[in-house]
Scaffold this active site. Sequence first.
Site, short mmCIF file in Angstrom:
data_model
loop_
_atom_site.label_atom_id
_atom_site.label_comp_id
_atom_site.label_asym_id
_atom_site.label_seq_id
_atom_site.Cartn_x
_atom_site.Cartn_y
_atom_site.Cartn_z
N ARG A 1 6.00 1.61 2.36
CA ARG A 1 4.68 1.60 3.00
C ARG A 1 3.92 0.32 2.68
O ARG A 1 3.87 -0.13 1.54
CB ARG A 1 3.91 2.83 2.50
CG ARG A 1 2.50 2.95 3.02
CD ARG A 1 2.01 4.36 2.92
NE ARG A 1 1.69 4.76 1.55
CZ ARG A 1 1.23 5.97 1.23
NH1 ARG A 1 1.06 6.88 2.16
NH2 ARG A 1 0.97 6.26 -0.02
N ARG B 1 0.22 -0.56 -2.06
CA ARG B 1 -0.63 0.11 -3.04
C ARG B 1 0.03 0.02 -4.41
O ARG B 1 1.25 0.14 -4.52
CB ARG B 1 -0.79 1.58 -2.63
CG ARG B 1 -2.19 1.92 -2.15
CD ARG B 1 -2.23 3.26 -1.48
NE ARG B 1 -1.88 4.36 -2.39
CZ ARG B 1 -1.92 5.64 -2.03
NH1 ARG B 1 -2.31 5.97 -0.80
NH2 ARG B 1 -1.60 6.59 -2.87
N ARG C 1 4.30 10.69 -9.30
CA ARG C 1 3.41 11.42 -8.38
C ARG C 1 4.09 12.68 -7.86
O ARG C 1 3.46 13.73 -7.70
CB ARG C 1 2.98 10.51 -7.23
CG ARG C 1 1.90 9.50 -7.65
CD ARG C 1 1.84 8.29 -6.74
NE ARG C 1 1.45 8.60 -5.38
CZ ARG C 1 1.68 7.78 -4.34
NH1 ARG C 1 2.30 6.63 -4.52
NH2 ARG C 1 1.27 8.11 -3.14
N LYS D 1 0.14 13.26 5.24
CA LYS D 1 -1.17 13.93 5.29
C LYS D 1 -2.24 13.07 5.95
O LYS D 1 -2.99 13.55 6.80
CB LYS D 1 -1.66 14.26 3.86
CG LYS D 1 -0.85 15.31 3.14
CD LYS D 1 -1.54 15.73 1.85
CE LYS D 1 -1.68 14.58 0.85
NZ LYS D 1 -0.44 14.21 0.17
N ARG E 1 -5.85 19.85 -5.84
CA ARG E 1 -4.51 19.51 -6.27
C ARG E 1 -4.10 20.25 -7.54
O ARG E 1 -3.01 20.02 -8.06
CB ARG E 1 -4.47 18.02 -6.55
CG ARG E 1 -3.55 17.20 -5.67
CD ARG E 1 -3.78 15.79 -6.10
NE ARG E 1 -2.90 14.78 -5.64
CZ ARG E 1 -3.08 14.04 -4.54
NH1 ARG E 1 -4.06 14.30 -3.71
NH2 ARG E 1 -2.27 13.06 -4.28
P1 ADP Z 1 -0.74 10.66 -2.31
O1 ADP Z 1 -1.07 12.01 -1.77
O2 ADP Z 1 0.11 9.88 -1.37
O3 ADP Z 1 -0.21 10.68 -3.72
P2 ADP Z 1 -3.58 10.02 -2.54
O4 ADP Z 1 -4.20 8.83 -1.93
O5 ADP Z 1 -3.95 11.35 -2.03
O6 ADP Z 1 -2.03 9.77 -2.43
O7 ADP Z 1 -3.87 10.04 -4.12
C1 ADP Z 1 -3.67 8.90 -4.92
C2 ADP Z 1 -3.99 9.21 -6.37
O8 ADP Z 1 -5.36 9.61 -6.49
C3 ADP Z 1 -3.21 10.36 -7.00
O9 ADP Z 1 -1.96 9.94 -7.49
C4 ADP Z 1 -4.16 10.78 -8.13
O10 ADP Z 1 -4.10 9.90 -9.23
C5 ADP Z 1 -5.53 10.61 -7.51
N1 ADP Z 1 -6.00 11.87 -6.86
C6 ADP Z 1 -6.23 12.06 -5.53
N2 ADP Z 1 -6.68 13.31 -5.30
C7 ADP Z 1 -6.70 13.93 -6.51
C8 ADP Z 1 -7.06 15.25 -6.95
N3 ADP Z 1 -7.47 16.19 -6.08
N4 ADP Z 1 -6.95 15.52 -8.28
C9 ADP Z 1 -6.56 14.61 -9.15
N5 ADP Z 1 -6.21 13.36 -8.82
C10 ADP Z 1 -6.28 13.02 -7.52
#
Ligand code: ADP
Length: 230
Positions: free
Chosen positions: A140, A173, A184, A26, A101
């Site tokens: 990564r 990370r 996740r 993404k 999400r």
């Molecule tokens: P990825 O899509 O690779 O899991 P992100 O950087 O988008 O990584 O998100 C990392 C973390 O941030 C998620 O595992 C969650 O804990 C939190 N997060 C990000 N966006 C949201 C969201 N819209 N709602 C709830 N938690 C979120």
Amino acid sequence: MMKSAIHNPQSAIKRVVLMGPPGAGKGTQAKRLVEKFGMIHLSSGDILRAERTGGSELGEKLKKYMDAGELVPDEIVVDIMAGAIAKQDTEKGLLLDGFPRTVAQARALDEQLEKMGLPLGAVLIIAADESLLVDRITGRRSCPKCGAVYHVKNIPPAKEGVCDACGSELAQRADDTEEVVRQRLDAYRKQTEPVIDYYTADGRKIITLDGGSPLEEVAQQAAEALRAGS
Ligand code: ADP
Ligand code: ZN
């Protein structure tokens, strides 16, 4: 101004939600789309990570959820993202990456955009197989200084553990370990996939791309789909 004239963002769908499991690419695709169409890119993961660094009470709370690979509660995310969206010049277009999400977040977003008179144009989904995702994420590494992203096997830096672009030491990370990645992915299946059903039931324009294809191919398909839909 010049930039938007060159990119002619009028010719593509302007407000897009980008979805896909962790590791589907993404972030990379978002960067490409923004370069092409000049819309504003808001990544909830990046925004939450920035919010964490201050060491505030909220920051500590976010860290707890994020390092465990769990979703941050809806009230917190909706509040932070609504603020981030309201601050932007959304006339230029908006690419939301990682938000919404959950179905509750999707409803809250619809309400906000409706009030602003700027409804969503499309939902872009980058799909990919789980085996591929775990490998991509656990391998990564990224540069804490300039943000460049590598992969120990697929995109290795010239010198192991060191950023090609700026020479800084690369980092993993905290939530990119195998155990947390599984969590996740589980959160994605249980909480985020229903968002696709929500948009489908509501008759939104949904574009699904194969995140297992080479980056360039996905980028090209994404750009074409947004152009074609305008
Ligand atoms: P990825 O899509 O690779 O899991 P992100 O950087 O988008 O990584 O998100 C990392 C973390 O941030 C998620 O595992 C969650 O804990 C939190 N997060 C990000 N966006 C949201 C969201 N819209 N709602 C709830 N938690 C979120
Ligand atoms: Zn760097």
